[in-house]
Motif scaffolding. Sequence first.
Motif, PDB file in Angstrom:
ATOM      1  N   GLU A 142       1.022  -1.173  -0.042  1.00  0.00           N
ATOM      2  CA  GLU A 142       0.056   0.093  -0.031  1.00  0.00           C
ATOM      3  C   GLU A 142       1.071   1.329   0.033  1.00  0.00           C
ATOM      4  OE1 GLU A 142      -2.946   0.103   2.983  1.00  0.00           O
ATOM      5  OE2 GLU A 142      -3.793  -1.928   2.476  1.00  0.00           O
ATOM      6  N   LEU A 143       2.038   1.234   1.042  1.00  0.00           N
ATOM      7  CA  LEU A 143       2.685   2.304   0.906  1.00  0.00           C
ATOM      8  C   LEU A 143       3.500   2.686  -0.511  1.00  0.00           C
ATOM      9  CD1 LEU A 143       4.159   1.978   4.406  1.00  0.00           C
ATOM     10  CD2 LEU A 143       3.060   3.969   3.495  1.00  0.00           C
ATOM     11  N   SER A 176       2.440   1.891  -3.174  1.00  0.00           N
ATOM     12  CA  SER A 176       1.486   2.237  -4.219  1.00  0.00           C
ATOM     13  C   SER A 176       1.145   3.699  -4.169  1.00  0.00           C
ATOM     14  CB  SER A 176       0.233   1.605  -4.291  1.00  0.00           C
ATOM     15  OG  SER A 176       0.218   0.049  -4.493  1.00  0.00           O
ATOM     16  N   ASP A 177       1.253   4.202  -3.112  1.00  0.00           N
ATOM     17  CA  ASP A 177       1.214   5.739  -2.643  1.00  0.00           C
ATOM     18  C   ASP A 177       2.325   6.474  -3.194  1.00  0.00           C
ATOM     19  OD1 ASP A 177      -1.357   5.466  -1.631  1.00  0.00           O
ATOM     20  OD2 ASP A 177      -0.401   5.252   0.571  1.00  0.00           O
ATOM     21  N   LEU A 178       3.499   5.840  -2.987  1.00  0.00           N
ATOM     22  CA  LEU A 178       4.732   6.478  -3.305  1.00  0.00           C
ATOM     23  C   LEU A 178       5.122   6.590  -4.776  1.00  0.00           C
ATOM     24  CD1 LEU A 178       7.219   4.957  -0.729  1.00  0.00           C
ATOM     25  CD2 LEU A 178       6.142   7.439  -0.789  1.00  0.00           C
ATOM     26  N   GLN A 196       3.077   7.238  -7.129  1.00  0.00           N
ATOM     27  CA  GLN A 196       2.568   8.484  -7.754  1.00  0.00           C
ATOM     28  C   GLN A 196       3.519   9.766  -7.839  1.00  0.00           C
ATOM     29  OE1 GLN A 196      -0.695   9.862  -5.165  1.00  0.00           O
ATOM     30  NE2 GLN A 196      -1.585   7.709  -5.015  1.00  0.00           N
ATOM     31  N   GLU A 197       4.813   9.604  -7.174  1.00  0.00           N
ATOM     32  CA  GLU A 197       5.668  10.531  -7.403  1.00  0.00           C
ATOM     33  C   GLU A 197       6.632   9.909  -8.267  1.00  0.00           C
ATOM     34  OE1 GLU A 197       8.996  12.493  -4.479  1.00  0.00           O
ATOM     35  OE2 GLU A 197       6.854  11.984  -3.448  1.00  0.00           O
ATOM     36  N   LYS A 236       7.396  12.387  -0.726  1.00  0.00           N
ATOM     37  CA  LYS A 236       6.512  11.746   0.246  1.00  0.00           C
ATOM     38  C   LYS A 236       6.809  11.031   1.319  1.00  0.00           C
ATOM     39  CE  LYS A 236       1.747  10.368  -0.403  1.00  0.00           C
ATOM     40  NZ  LYS A 236       0.574   9.991  -1.222  1.00  0.00           N
ATOM     41  N   SER A 237       7.885  10.464   1.136  1.00  0.00           N
ATOM     42  CA  SER A 237       8.550   9.490   2.385  1.00  0.00           C
ATOM     43  C   SER A 237       8.781  10.333   3.386  1.00  0.00           C
ATOM     44  CB  SER A 237       9.533   8.761   1.782  1.00  0.00           C
ATOM     45  OG  SER A 237       9.506   7.875   0.553  1.00  0.00           O
ATOM     46  N   ILE A 253       5.572  11.575   5.135  1.00  0.00           N
ATOM     47  CA  ILE A 253       5.082  10.889   6.233  1.00  0.00           C
ATOM     48  C   ILE A 253       5.593  10.485   7.237  1.00  0.00           C
ATOM     49  CG2 ILE A 253       4.515   8.216   6.103  1.00  0.00           C
ATOM     50  CD1 ILE A 253       3.903   8.213   3.203  1.00  0.00           C
TER      51      ILE A 253
END
Length: 259
Positions: free
Chosen positions: A43-44, A46-48, A50-51, A220-221, A224
């Motif tokens: 999940e993480l 997949s979020d990252l 995007q960048e 983004k890392s 978070i």
Amino acid sequence: MNQEIYENIRSWFDTYSNSLTSENDEIQFNIELKRNHSFNTVELLSDLMQEASVSETETLIARISALVHDVGRFEQLMNYETFSDTDHVNHIDLGISLLQSENVLSELDDDKKEIVFECIRYHGVDVLPKSINENALTIAKLLRDADRIDALNIVSKYYSEYKSGTNKRLEMELADQPEISKKVYKAIVDEKVVSNKDVLTLNELKLHQMSWIYDLNFKKSFKIVSEKNYLKKMYETLPKKDEVIDMYRQMKIFLENQL
């Protein structure tokens, strides 16, 4: 088609990991911890993504790599009752061997398989080697960030809420002693990840984990880690010596400068 391939591997992972149970409460807790960690890492990541600029195929490989990156931890835990890697009991080797012996990646061609193995092989090293497969580099960075972010979530909560010794496997069986070596101190003030080989106590393990911020790859890392206050939570469990205060200040300033 890509989603179907991922779901087939996810189905294998579910069947395999759900088949493992232990009468030892700590072992069973850690089995479930590692299952959840695997899903959280997907999940993480997949979020990252995007960048990052990744293709549909790279997205598939990245998600598979995140799902199975720690699959060797289960055998390590069940058969050797540890999370501590040695030359003979290394979760990387155990994981790759399991995936190969069970032909888990059979729907991928050889080049894609090798990228998955390369990402698994290097997800936990202190610094990515220059020799890494160029096609695996972006995916490896995504995996390393996602893996470390969720690990920081796990350990910051554990250190804050539980007494030392409650989960010796998570503590890598390290002694809870106040000493912090000059090597650990120098690495952190030099803004480098503390080397695994220099970690000899529980406090040094905490500092090693905190120093991962020096090797995060995506904005983004950093965001978070900052928003979740992982560094502060871990710092509050360390002895308040001058050198610890110095190291925390250095890491905090570094983190703030990345936002």
